[in-house]
Design a protein around this motif. Structure first.
Motif, mmCIF file in Angstrom:
data_model
loop_
_atom_site.group_PDB
_atom_site.id
_atom_site.type_symbol
_atom_site.label_atom_id
_atom_site.label_comp_id
_atom_site.label_asym_id
_atom_site.label_seq_id
_atom_site.Cartn_x
_atom_site.Cartn_y
_atom_site.Cartn_z
ATOM 1 N N VAL A 1 1.063 -0.851 -0.332
ATOM 2 C CA VAL A 1 -0.091 -0.225 0.659
ATOM 3 C C VAL A 1 1.078 1.429 0.430
ATOM 4 C CG1 VAL A 1 -2.000 1.238 1.652
ATOM 5 C CG2 VAL A 1 -2.013 -1.298 1.544
ATOM 6 N N GLU B 1 -2.966 5.865 -0.474
ATOM 7 C CA GLU B 1 -3.661 4.838 -0.894
ATOM 8 C C GLU B 1 -4.276 3.616 0.302
ATOM 9 O OE1 GLU B 1 -1.852 2.742 -5.385
ATOM 10 O OE2 GLU B 1 -1.349 1.986 -2.991
ATOM 11 N N THR B 2 -5.547 3.780 -0.130
ATOM 12 C CA THR B 2 -5.982 2.402 0.955
ATOM 13 C C THR B 2 -5.771 1.595 0.322
ATOM 14 O OG1 THR B 2 -8.209 2.750 -0.797
ATOM 15 C CG2 THR B 2 -8.456 4.644 0.515
ATOM 16 N N GLU C 1 -8.016 -1.046 -0.076
ATOM 17 C CA GLU C 1 -8.349 -1.632 -2.167
ATOM 18 C C GLU C 1 -8.085 -1.302 -2.935
ATOM 19 O OE1 GLU C 1 -10.714 -1.839 2.137
ATOM 20 O OE2 GLU C 1 -10.094 0.104 1.372
ATOM 21 N N THR C 2 -7.910 0.434 -2.763
ATOM 22 C CA THR C 2 -7.182 0.753 -3.603
ATOM 23 C C THR C 2 -5.661 0.409 -3.985
ATOM 24 O OG1 THR C 2 -8.149 3.235 -3.809
ATOM 25 C CG2 THR C 2 -6.630 3.007 -5.106
ATOM 26 N N ALA C 3 -4.784 0.532 -3.446
ATOM 27 C CA ALA C 3 -3.840 -0.358 -2.968
ATOM 28 C C ALA C 3 -3.791 -1.587 -4.304
ATOM 29 C CB ALA C 3 -2.929 -0.213 -2.547
ATOM 30 N N ARG D 1 -6.069 -3.024 -6.080
ATOM 31 C CA ARG D 1 -6.873 -2.701 -7.595
ATOM 32 C C ARG D 1 -5.768 -2.969 -8.144
ATOM 33 N NH1 ARG D 1 -10.563 0.342 -5.663
ATOM 34 N NH2 ARG D 1 -12.424 -1.475 -6.018
ATOM 35 N N ARG D 2 -5.168 -1.321 -8.475
ATOM 36 C CA ARG D 2 -3.459 -1.499 -8.589
ATOM 37 C C ARG D 2 -2.829 -2.363 -8.353
ATOM 38 N NH1 ARG D 2 0.906 -0.471 -6.996
ATOM 39 N NH2 ARG D 2 0.068 0.067 -4.697
ATOM 40 N N SER E 1 -3.716 -4.408 -11.714
ATOM 41 C CA SER E 1 -3.989 -4.376 -13.059
ATOM 42 C C SER E 1 -2.129 -4.682 -12.955
ATOM 43 C CB SER E 1 -4.027 -2.940 -13.281
ATOM 44 O OG SER E 1 -4.191 -2.539 -14.597
ATOM 45 N N ASP F 1 -9.299 -5.601 -13.830
ATOM 46 C CA ASP F 1 -9.513 -5.276 -13.241
ATOM 47 C C ASP F 1 -10.427 -5.848 -11.914
ATOM 48 O OD1 ASP F 1 -11.504 -2.536 -12.050
ATOM 49 O OD2 ASP F 1 -12.618 -2.122 -13.823
ATOM 50 N N GLU G 1 -13.466 -6.842 -8.897
ATOM 51 C CA GLU G 1 -14.100 -6.249 -7.946
ATOM 52 C C GLU G 1 -13.426 -6.766 -6.951
ATOM 53 O OE1 GLU G 1 -18.046 -6.377 -9.238
ATOM 54 O OE2 GLU G 1 -17.590 -6.105 -10.858
#
Length: 148
Positions: free
Chosen positions: A56, A60-61, A63-65, A67-68, A71, A77, A79
């Motif tokens: 992380v 970043e949260t 969850e955002t980390a 997802r990144r 990717s 992508d 969920e």
């Protein structure tokens, strides 16, 4: 090595090591199988198996980390679902880490191996046969006993 396994997601954020890194990983499910990845020969802990994810970064949260990272590593992508497991661990010679594992049951795109030696879909009962990172071992054992 010092290990302080968590065991469940309850209170996951409350006991994070303040001086360590937070690592996020995905339990990506497809047709009752879970995606596992073998680290490259040139990576830290070469050829060990793990669940995909990473650090992380500032701002970043988790969850955002995640997802990144998914990717970047797999070209999907994702969920990001609920937090499934958390643990704290310290490898010899490294700072302590907090690992947070999230369920991923839906994603867009096709999984493409961008950085690993190999990736594969395994049933939960097959997981103990792979040489996983030590910090992942308690989760691997739990998944083998109680498939998701």
């Amino acid at each position: 090595m010092v290990a302080r396994p968590g065991g469940d997601a309850a209170g996951a954020g409350e006991s994070d090591m303040s001086d360590g890194k937070i690592i996020v990983a995905a339990l990506i499910w497809r047709d009752s199988r879970i995606l596992i990845c073998q680290r490259a020969q040139s990576a830290a802990f070469p050829l060990k198996w793990e669940f995909p994810g990473g650090k992380v970064e500032a701002g970043e949260t988790p969850e955002t980390a995640l997802r990144r990272e998914l990717s970047e590593e797999l070209g999907i992508d994702a969920e990001i679902g609920p937090l499934s497991w958390t643990t704290q661990y310290q490898y010899d010679g490294y700072s302590p880490i907090t690992l947070r594992f999230y369920e991923v049951r839906a994603f867009r795109g096709e999984v493409v191996n961008k950085i690993f030696r190999q990736i594969r879909w395994a049933t939960p009962s097959e997981l103990p046969a792979f040489d996983f990172l030590e910090a992942d071992q308690p989760l691997v054992e739990r998944l083998a006993r109680n498939p998701g």
